[in-house]
Design a protein around this motif. Structure first.
Motif, PDB file in Angstrom:
ATOM      1  N   LYS A   6      40.498  -0.404   9.459  1.00 59.85           N
ATOM      2  CA  LYS A   6      39.855   0.780   8.881  1.00 59.85           C
ATOM      3  C   LYS A   6      40.018   1.987   9.793  1.00 59.85           C
ATOM      4  O   LYS A   6      40.228   3.114   9.320  1.00 59.85           O
ATOM      5  CB  LYS A   6      38.374   0.499   8.636  1.00 59.85           C
ATOM      6  N   ARG A   7      39.950   1.757  11.095  1.00 60.87           N
ATOM      7  CA  ARG A   7      40.073   2.856  12.062  1.00 60.87           C
ATOM      8  C   ARG A   7      41.526   3.241  12.334  1.00 60.87           C
ATOM      9  O   ARG A   7      41.841   4.411  12.512  1.00 60.87           O
ATOM     10  CB  ARG A   7      39.394   2.461  13.383  1.00 60.87           C
ATOM     11  N   SER A   8      42.404   2.238  12.402  1.00 61.79           N
ATOM     12  CA  SER A   8      43.775   2.493  12.860  1.00 61.79           C
ATOM     13  C   SER A   8      44.790   2.634  11.733  1.00 61.79           C
ATOM     14  O   SER A   8      45.894   3.120  11.971  1.00 61.79           O
ATOM     15  CB  SER A   8      44.224   1.336  13.767  1.00 61.79           C
ATOM     16  N   LYS A   9      44.435   2.170  10.505  1.00 57.88           N
ATOM     17  CA  LYS A   9      45.361   2.143   9.368  1.00 57.88           C
ATOM     18  C   LYS A   9      46.579   1.263   9.666  1.00 57.88           C
ATOM     19  O   LYS A   9      47.680   1.493   9.151  1.00 57.88           O
ATOM     20  CB  LYS A   9      45.827   3.557   8.983  1.00 57.88           C
ATOM     21  N   ALA A  10      46.385   0.242  10.474  1.00 56.42           N
ATOM     22  CA  ALA A  10      47.485  -0.638  10.866  1.00 56.42           C
ATOM     23  C   ALA A  10      47.919  -1.526   9.715  1.00 56.42           C
ATOM     24  O   ALA A  10      47.128  -1.877   8.834  1.00 56.42           O
ATOM     25  CB  ALA A  10      47.063  -1.503  12.056  1.00 56.42           C
ATOM     26  N   ALA A  11      49.185  -1.922   9.739  1.00 59.30           N
ATOM     27  CA  ALA A  11      49.684  -2.961   8.852  1.00 59.30           C
ATOM     28  C   ALA A  11      49.342  -4.315   9.478  1.00 59.30           C
ATOM     29  O   ALA A  11      49.475  -4.497  10.685  1.00 59.30           O
ATOM     30  CB  ALA A  11      51.189  -2.834   8.664  1.00 59.30           C
ATOM     31  N   VAL A  12      48.888  -5.231   8.642  1.00 55.16           N
ATOM     32  CA  VAL A  12      48.503  -6.559   9.112  1.00 55.16           C
ATOM     33  C   VAL A  12      49.497  -7.575   8.565  1.00 55.16           C
ATOM     34  O   VAL A  12      49.726  -7.648   7.354  1.00 55.16           O
ATOM     35  CB  VAL A  12      47.077  -6.924   8.657  1.00 55.16           C
ATOM     36  N   TYR A  13      50.082  -8.366   9.459  1.00 55.61           N
ATOM     37  CA  TYR A  13      51.020  -9.413   9.101  1.00 55.61           C
ATOM     38  C   TYR A  13      50.303 -10.755   9.253  1.00 55.61           C
ATOM     39  O   TYR A  13      49.826 -11.086  10.346  1.00 55.61           O
ATOM     40  CB  TYR A  13      52.250  -9.376  10.000  1.00 55.61           C
ATOM     41  N   GLN A  69      44.639   3.042  18.112  1.00 51.55           N
ATOM     42  CA  GLN A  69      45.993   3.581  17.976  1.00 51.55           C
ATOM     43  C   GLN A  69      47.015   2.536  17.519  1.00 51.55           C
ATOM     44  O   GLN A  69      48.188   2.862  17.336  1.00 51.55           O
ATOM     45  CB  GLN A  69      46.455   4.188  19.305  1.00 51.55           C
ATOM     46  N   GLU A  70      46.585   1.293  17.320  1.00 52.16           N
ATOM     47  CA  GLU A  70      47.543   0.250  16.966  1.00 52.16           C
ATOM     48  C   GLU A  70      47.956   0.358  15.502  1.00 52.16           C
ATOM     49  O   GLU A  70      47.123   0.535  14.622  1.00 52.16           O
ATOM     50  CB  GLU A  70      46.955  -1.137  17.245  1.00 52.16           C
ATOM     51  N   LYS A  71      49.252   0.214  15.243  1.00 53.07           N
ATOM     52  CA  LYS A  71      49.787   0.336  13.893  1.00 53.07           C
ATOM     53  C   LYS A  71      50.347  -0.977  13.352  1.00 53.07           C
ATOM     54  O   LYS A  71      50.732  -1.058  12.183  1.00 53.07           O
ATOM     55  CB  LYS A  71      50.885   1.404  13.856  1.00 53.07           C
ATOM     56  N   HIS A  72      50.404  -2.012  14.194  1.00 55.57           N
ATOM     57  CA  HIS A  72      50.928  -3.299  13.768  1.00 55.57           C
ATOM     58  C   HIS A  72      50.035  -4.401  14.333  1.00 55.57           C
ATOM     59  O   HIS A  72      49.874  -4.506  15.553  1.00 55.57           O
ATOM     60  CB  HIS A  72      52.361  -3.499  14.254  1.00 55.57           C
TER      61      HIS A  72
END
Length: 260
Positions: A64-71, A42-45
């Motif tokens: 791939k699972r969460s579609k999170a943005a990676v900084y 469920q993480e997005k960031h």
């Protein structure tokens, strides 16, 4: 505000109705705290402190699972592109940048990676368990070259709900940087040297936090890592800085910042 440690340097911050995941890593077979990628679905960031394998390897599977943005810094972004063969949303950052996620403000500060000293390297090379888990050893040796840090370690100054947190990616500070002092919580990685207490105490003196939470002290990628005894550090802190509370978290158990 809540903070949950998931082993290694994996930290989940919950504040202002947001969830931010730092340095997620799915530990290797035999690891002390193995949480699968779906733990973080469920993480997005996702914020990364540096590009070493134990901070970046698991990010593609989680993204791939969460579609999170990676900084992450430039080197980590290059590694992600090369390793994953696909590109999710990647935001390149550098010291001085400010990131706003909902009501959470994050300032990117220059950090520094701890230097692996000769004694530690020799201990790893000559202890029997290095060869008992030879498959892990060979895998890590290969991946170490594919996941360079390249002098791009950062730390994060996080401000939310009236609290200030400093989250370090490795146990060292840059010379000549005016770091903020008096954080409500310092997240301090406790791994990477044969003299960890001596490495940690100058950091405490420089940053003067109100509370310290240790992470990265577990055996996450055996046989190269090991489970670190934190007792001597706790004793030294009690003697030299009795007003600073030291927390040794249990993996997967949230800590309420109201209790800090």
């Amino acid at each position: 505000m809540k903070i949950t440690w998931y082993g290694t340097a994996s930290i989940l911050l919950e504040a202002e109705g947001e969830r931010i995941l730092f340095d997620p890593f799915v530990q290797l077979p035999g690891g002390e705290h193995i949480f699968p990628p779906d733990t973080f679905i469920q993480e997005k960031h996702i914020l990364i402190t540096h590009g070493h394998v134990d901070h970046l390897l698991s990010v593609p599977a989680i993204q791939k699972r969460s579609k999170a943005a990676v900084y992450c810094t430039n080197q980590a972004a290059v590694t992600l592109k090369r390793f994953s063969g696909r590109r999710g949303q990647v935001v390149r950052i550098a010291p001085g940048d400010r990131i706003n996620i909902g009501g959470i403000q994050i300032t990117v500060l220059p950090g520094k990676h701890i230097r692996f000293d000769r004694r530690l390297v020799l201990e790893v090379l000559f202890r029997p368990r290095t060869y008992l888990r030879l498959q892990n050893s060979l895998y890590l040796a290969k991946m170490n070259h594919r996941f360079p840090e390249n002098g791009e370690t950062v730390m994060y100054q996080i401000e939310a709900e009236g609290k200030m947190i400093l989250l370090m990616g490795s146990l060292a500070l840059c010379d000549g940087v005016d770091y903020p002092r008096g954080a409500d919580l310092l997240v301090l990685p406790f791994q990477g040297s044969s003299r960890l207490v001596e490495a940690a105490l100058p950091v405490i003196e420089t940053l003067s936090p109100k509370n310290v939470l240790l992470d990265h002290f577990d055996d996450a990628f055996p046989p190269i890592s090991s489970s670190i005894d934190t007792g001597e550090f706790v004793k030294r802190m009690a003697r030299e800085w009795p007003d600073i509370k030291v927390m040794i978290p249990a993996a997967g158990i949230p800590i309420e910042m109201t209790d800090v």
